[in-house]
Design an enzyme around this catalytic site. Structure first.
Site: not given
Ligand code: NAP
Length: 284
Positions: A53, A97, A120
């Site tokens: 990422k 995460q 997200d």
């Protein structure tokens, strides 16, 4: 003839579009959109995902950084960091995460993220926006699946779509996106009876199950477009999807391979979400 859907090529196209959007944003606002990733603990798979990422964000010219925390970190320290990132004007996207280490609870941390920065798309405010058709941030993997369907030119209005899997990160948001495009959506899960019959009726099948090679050619119509979200290991330890690729290839109209289908789309859509968040916050 089955058309194979090249997720790598579509992801490259999305990344190029985002890079262009980042350059325009920077010219207009004097700074690049910022993606901030919180990585707690030493989970090796998470470390790889976060590195990918970080690299992808840098490649499209985004700002931001990875905030690394020890595996002993508690919920309070994570909440403090999230609140700090919520307040920081140069932070457009916040991604925590998962999984978090056992010393921390994920739910309050995810709930603390400003929905406007929730790239997200997991915050209940964004979930509600998706199901009510309001603007918001949508989870990356299902958005990537929809983009693949759009690239193929699949007519979704009136199509019979079957989503196999009802997780909050893939199945449910996928169903909402397809419904938003006027498909007739069925959601199947582990308690569903007659899965094969449901598959046989579907024009579009999205498999997000986590069971290696579950879906067979005999379950599918020849006109079906099949999106395989699964990332599993087969008996030989090889990466494979939820669809039995060898069996299904040649039998349906279009199919995503694993690897090289949905996988590359997820990070590309994360970058797109970050650009969207930055633009929305700037009122662009
Ligand atoms: P998950 O949370 O484990 O959900 C799996 C879903 O499949 C559940 O709703 C479950 O039903 C259902 N299911 C399980 N066995 C079934 C069966 N035999 N028949 C019908 N439905 C069944 O998984 P997830 O996070 O959604 O991920 C699904 C897959 O996608 C995994 O392989 C994952 O690795 C992959 N994935 C890939 C990406 C990517 O970027 N390519 C991103 C995310 C996930 P119940 O709800 O009844 O338990």
């Amino acid at each position: 003839m089955t058309r194979l859907i090249d997720g790598k090529a579509v992801a490259a196209k999305v990344r190029a579009e985002v890079a262009q959007g980042v350059a325009e944003y920077r010219a207009r606002h004097g700074r690049a959109p910022g993606l901030h990733v919180v990585l707690a603990g030493e989970d090796p798979a998470s470390a790889v995902y976060v590195r990918n990422k970080e690299r992808a964000a840098a490649e499209v010219g985004m700002a931001g950084r990875v905030h690394r925390l020890p595996s002993s970190v508690g919920t309070e320290a994570l909440l403090a960091l999230v609140r700090e990132l919520n307040q920081a004007p140069e932070v457009d996207g916040i991604l925590v995460q998962l999984p978090l280490p056992p010393s921390a609870h994920a739910e309050p941390v995810l709930l603390a993220i400003d929905p406007a920065k929730d790239v997200d798309g997991f915050h209940p405010v964004n979930v509600g926006a998706l199901w009510t058709g309001a603007p918001g941030l949508v989870p990356c993997t299902p958005r990537g699946c929809l983009r693949l369907l759009d690239e193929l030119g699949v007519e979704l209005a009136g199509a019979r779509a079957l989503v196999i899997g009802r997780s909050n990160i893939v199945g449910k948001p996928m169903a909402a996106l397809l419904l938003g495009r006027s498909a007739t959506v069925t959601v199947a899960h582990s308690r569903t009876r007659g899965l094969q019959e449901l598959c046989r009726e579907a024009d579009v099948v999205v498999a997000a199950v986590g069971r290696a090679k579950l879906v067979k050619a005999s379950w599918l119509r020849e006109e079906a477009v099949v999106i395989d979200v699964g990332m599993n290991r087969d008996e030989a330890g090889k990466l494979c999807g939820d669809v039995d690729f060898e069996d299904v290839h040649g039998h349906v109209a279009a199919l995503t391979p694993v690897p090289g289908g949905v996988g590359p789309m997820t990070i590309a859509m994360l970058l797109e979400n970050t650009l969207r968040a930055a633009r929305a916050r700037a009122g662009d």
